[in-house]
Design a protein around this motif. Sequence first.
Motif, PDB file in Angstrom:
ATOM      1  N   ALA A  96       0.829  -1.211   0.000  1.00 56.14           N
ATOM      2  CA  ALA A  96       0.000   0.000   0.000  1.00 56.14           C
ATOM      3  C   ALA A  96       0.861   1.259   0.000  1.00 56.14           C
ATOM      4  O   ALA A  96       0.540   2.245  -0.679  1.00 56.14           O
ATOM      5  CB  ALA A  96      -0.933  -0.005   1.207  1.00 56.14           C
ATOM      6  N   VAL A  97       1.976   1.242   0.730  1.00 54.38           N
ATOM      7  CA  VAL A  97       2.853   2.413   0.767  1.00 54.38           C
ATOM      8  C   VAL A  97       3.491   2.654  -0.604  1.00 54.38           C
ATOM      9  O   VAL A  97       3.536   3.788  -1.104  1.00 54.38           O
ATOM     10  CB  VAL A  97       3.931   2.232   1.854  1.00 54.38           C
ATOM     11  N   MET A  98       3.988   1.582  -1.239  1.00 56.71           N
ATOM     12  CA  MET A  98       4.635   1.743  -2.542  1.00 56.71           C
ATOM     13  C   MET A  98       3.656   2.227  -3.605  1.00 56.71           C
ATOM     14  O   MET A  98       3.938   3.170  -4.362  1.00 56.71           O
ATOM     15  CB  MET A  98       5.271   0.416  -2.966  1.00 56.71           C
ATOM     16  N   VAL A  99       2.483   1.606  -3.674  1.00 56.55           N
ATOM     17  CA  VAL A  99       1.503   1.993  -4.693  1.00 56.55           C
ATOM     18  C   VAL A  99       0.945   3.380  -4.403  1.00 56.55           C
ATOM     19  O   VAL A  99       0.717   4.169  -5.323  1.00 56.55           O
ATOM     20  CB  VAL A  99       0.384   0.936  -4.766  1.00 56.55           C
ATOM     21  N   ALA A 100       0.731   3.716  -3.128  1.00 58.58           N
ATOM     22  CA  ALA A 100       0.227   5.045  -2.787  1.00 58.58           C
ATOM     23  C   ALA A 100       1.232   6.129  -3.152  1.00 58.58           C
ATOM     24  O   ALA A 100       0.844   7.228  -3.578  1.00 58.58           O
ATOM     25  CB  ALA A 100      -0.111   5.115  -1.298  1.00 58.58           C
ATOM     26  N   ALA A 101       2.530   5.854  -3.006  1.00 59.79           N
ATOM     27  CA  ALA A 101       3.545   6.840  -3.399  1.00 59.79           C
ATOM     28  C   ALA A 101       3.496   7.101  -4.903  1.00 59.79           C
ATOM     29  O   ALA A 101       3.552   8.250  -5.357  1.00 59.79           O
ATOM     30  CB  ALA A 101       4.932   6.346  -2.983  1.00 59.79           C
ATOM     31  N   TRP A 102       3.384   6.041  -5.691  1.00 52.38           N
ATOM     32  CA  TRP A 102       3.313   6.206  -7.142  1.00 52.38           C
ATOM     33  C   TRP A 102       2.033   6.943  -7.557  1.00 52.38           C
ATOM     34  O   TRP A 102       2.068   7.868  -8.371  1.00 52.38           O
ATOM     35  CB  TRP A 102       3.390   4.842  -7.817  1.00 52.38           C
ATOM     36  N   LEU A 103       0.898   6.543  -6.997  1.00 53.09           N
ATOM     37  CA  LEU A 103      -0.364   7.184  -7.354  1.00 53.09           C
ATOM     38  C   LEU A 103      -0.429   8.620  -6.829  1.00 53.09           C
ATOM     39  O   LEU A 103      -1.073   9.477  -7.443  1.00 53.09           O
ATOM     40  CB  LEU A 103      -1.536   6.368  -6.806  1.00 53.09           C
ATOM     41  N   GLY A 104       0.224   8.897  -5.698  1.00 48.05           N
ATOM     42  CA  GLY A 104       0.289  10.270  -5.225  1.00 48.05           C
ATOM     43  C   GLY A 104       1.058  11.164  -6.176  1.00 48.05           C
ATOM     44  O   GLY A 104       0.667  12.315  -6.425  1.00 48.05           O
ATOM     45  N   TRP A 105       2.142  10.658  -6.734  1.00 45.15           N
ATOM     46  CA  TRP A 105       2.893  11.436  -7.726  1.00 45.15           C
ATOM     47  C   TRP A 105       2.042  11.667  -8.971  1.00 45.15           C
ATOM     48  O   TRP A 105       2.047  12.764  -9.541  1.00 45.15           O
ATOM     49  CB  TRP A 105       4.183  10.701  -8.088  1.00 45.15           C
ATOM     50  N   ARG A 106       1.295  10.645  -9.394  1.00 44.05           N
ATOM     51  CA  ARG A 106       0.405  10.813 -10.545  1.00 44.05           C
ATOM     52  C   ARG A 106      -0.699  11.824 -10.256  1.00 44.05           C
ATOM     53  O   ARG A 106      -1.057  12.628 -11.124  1.00 44.05           O
ATOM     54  CB  ARG A 106      -0.223   9.474 -10.930  1.00 44.05           C
ATOM     55  N   SER A 107      -1.233  11.812  -9.057  1.00 43.43           N
ATOM     56  CA  SER A 107      -2.268  12.782  -8.700  1.00 43.43           C
ATOM     57  C   SER A 107      -1.724  14.203  -8.744  1.00 43.43           C
ATOM     58  O   SER A 107      -2.404  15.126  -9.208  1.00 43.43           O
ATOM     59  CB  SER A 107      -2.823  12.477  -7.304  1.00 43.43           C
ATOM     60  N   TRP A 108      -0.504  14.382  -8.273  1.00 41.05           N
ATOM     61  CA  TRP A 108       0.103  15.719  -8.309  1.00 41.05           C
ATOM     62  C   TRP A 108       0.386  16.165  -9.729  1.00 41.05           C
ATOM     63  O   TRP A 108       0.173  17.328 -10.075  1.00 41.05           O
ATOM     64  CB  TRP A 108       1.382  15.699  -7.480  1.00 41.05           C
ATOM     65  N   ARG A 109       0.839  15.273 -10.577  1.00 45.00           N
ATOM     66  CA  ARG A 109       1.155  15.636 -11.953  1.00 45.00           C
ATOM     67  C   ARG A 109      -0.095  15.892 -12.784  1.00 45.00           C
ATOM     68  O   ARG A 109      -0.120  16.801 -13.615  1.00 45.00           O
ATOM     69  CB  ARG A 109       1.980  14.521 -12.608  1.00 45.00           C
ATOM     70  N   GLN A 110      -1.152  15.104 -12.561  1.00 43.08           N
ATOM     71  CA  GLN A 110      -2.368  15.218 -13.361  1.00 43.08           C
ATOM     72  C   GLN A 110      -3.400  16.150 -12.738  1.00 43.08           C
ATOM     73  O   GLN A 110      -4.482  16.318 -13.295  1.00 43.08           O
ATOM     74  CB  GLN A 110      -2.979  13.834 -13.574  1.00 43.08           C
ATOM     75  N   HIS A 111      -3.078  16.711 -11.581  1.00 41.89           N
ATOM     76  CA  HIS A 111      -3.977  17.670 -10.936  1.00 41.89           C
ATOM     77  C   HIS A 111      -5.339  17.055 -10.647  1.00 41.89           C
ATOM     78  O   HIS A 111      -6.390  17.641 -10.918  1.00 41.89           O
ATOM     79  CB  HIS A 111      -4.134  18.916 -11.820  1.00 41.89           C
ATOM     80  N   THR A 112      -5.342  15.852 -10.116  1.00 42.78           N
ATOM     81  CA  THR A 112      -6.570  15.154  -9.787  1.00 42.78           C
ATOM     82  C   THR A 112      -6.316  14.224  -8.607  1.00 42.78           C
ATOM     83  O   THR A 112      -5.198  13.730  -8.438  1.00 42.78           O
ATOM     84  CB  THR A 112      -7.096  14.352 -10.986  1.00 42.78           C
ATOM     85  N   LEU A 113      -7.352  14.005  -7.816  1.00 48.39           N
ATOM     86  CA  LEU A 113      -7.259  13.104  -6.669  1.00 48.39           C
ATOM     87  C   LEU A 113      -7.826  11.731  -6.971  1.00 48.39           C
ATOM     88  O   LEU A 113      -7.889  10.885  -6.066  1.00 48.39           O
ATOM     89  CB  LEU A 113      -8.006  13.707  -5.467  1.00 48.39           C
ATOM     90  N   ARG A 114      -8.238  11.478  -8.194  1.00 49.71           N
ATOM     91  CA  ARG A 114      -8.893  10.211  -8.524  1.00 49.71           C
ATOM     92  C   ARG A 114      -8.006   8.996  -8.268  1.00 49.71           C
ATOM     93  O   ARG A 114      -8.501   7.993  -7.721  1.00 49.71           O
ATOM     94  CB  ARG A 114      -9.350  10.229  -9.980  1.00 49.71           C
ATOM     95  N   PRO A 115      -6.715   8.975  -8.632  1.00 47.19           N
ATOM     96  CA  PRO A 115      -5.905   7.773  -8.351  1.00 47.19           C
ATOM     97  C   PRO A 115      -5.860   7.406  -6.871  1.00 47.19           C
ATOM     98  O   PRO A 115      -6.041   6.234  -6.512  1.00 47.19           O
ATOM     99  CB  PRO A 115      -4.523   8.146  -8.900  1.00 47.19           C
ATOM    100  N   LEU A 116      -5.620   8.382  -6.013  1.00 47.35           N
ATOM    101  CA  LEU A 116      -5.552   8.079  -4.582  1.00 47.35           C
ATOM    102  C   LEU A 116      -6.913   7.673  -4.025  1.00 47.35           C
ATOM    103  O   LEU A 116      -7.008   6.767  -3.186  1.00 47.35           O
ATOM    104  CB  LEU A 116      -5.021   9.293  -3.822  1.00 47.35           C
TER     105      LEU A 116
END
Length: 341
Positions: A96-116
């Motif tokens: 969960a920590v590893m996947v959340a870190a990757w999806l958090g970076w995607r959320s920041w780059r794509q300006h959306t909270l949907r991945p998290l």
Amino acid sequence: MRTERNLARLDRVFTRLDREPERPAHLVVPEMSRHRIALFAGTLAFYVAIVWAVLVTSWLVRLDWQVMFFRPYQQWPDIHAFVDYYVVLGQRGPTAVMVAAWLGWRSWRQHTLRPLLALGVSLLLLNVTVGAAKIGMGRLGPHYATTIGANEMWLGGDIFPSGHTANAVVTWGILAYLASTPRARRWLSALSAVTSLGVGMSTVYLGTHWLSDVLLGWAAGLLILLALPWFEPLIARAETWLLGRRDRLRDRLRDRRGRRTPAWRPATTPVLITPVPGREEPPAREPVAAPRTRAPAYLAPGPHPVRADRTPVTPAGSRRPPYADRAPRSTAPAARPVSGG
């Protein structure tokens, strides 16, 4: 001062978050299509069939006991150390920590909270469904079995279905679910399937789960991934609410900072000063330049007479420097020799 500095730092953070979004142009949210509904129905039927086969102590339970007596960890002891590390890919915390870190970076780059938010919803469904099934059926594991050939149900255990396997399917499968392109979705689907298959077989190798536990764990994780499109409207509403809260917090912090910071005035703007009534102001004096002072000269210690009281002293002798090739003026010139004719 420290509060104003923190507010300025938060203002810079909000400014970076408000930049132009970099959402992919062809990002498509999965929908509950007929194909997905058919897969969901087939997986649900497989789930029910596995539970029924274990409840009636069918051939699947006998297969479980045969694999347990085979003891794979004793047949191939050389890979035991590798399997101990590989099975971590199915543990809830590290994955969960590893996947959340990757999806958090995607959320920041794509300006959306949907991945998290999608990850959070999937893990919540996993805890509710798999946890309820574990507690409800209460099956004992191979190391704690009491009766040979029995299904070991309702004895206070918590291994049916396999949590490691279901967690591996959901945690790594969410990456394929949130992929931006069909090609990336296919590759990530294959990678998550292989990873979850290896995690399930690792638990059977170590003897911590029956084979039927792993089969039911695969079905449980796949059901959660297939059901995620039904929760997309909830995810969208949660994202809108969270972004609205963020905007209100940003505006409140900016207003607070504006009240604490005095308004700026240009230097060229004249400021009108009104005199206090009943009080006469003294006339302003013209500035007078300060007198120039000379640094005192260095004087040797002792009494120093005034210049007028000093007696002139004539130096003795001539002031001209002596020259060796010149004769003194008082000396007569030497007579020139007369040459004979």
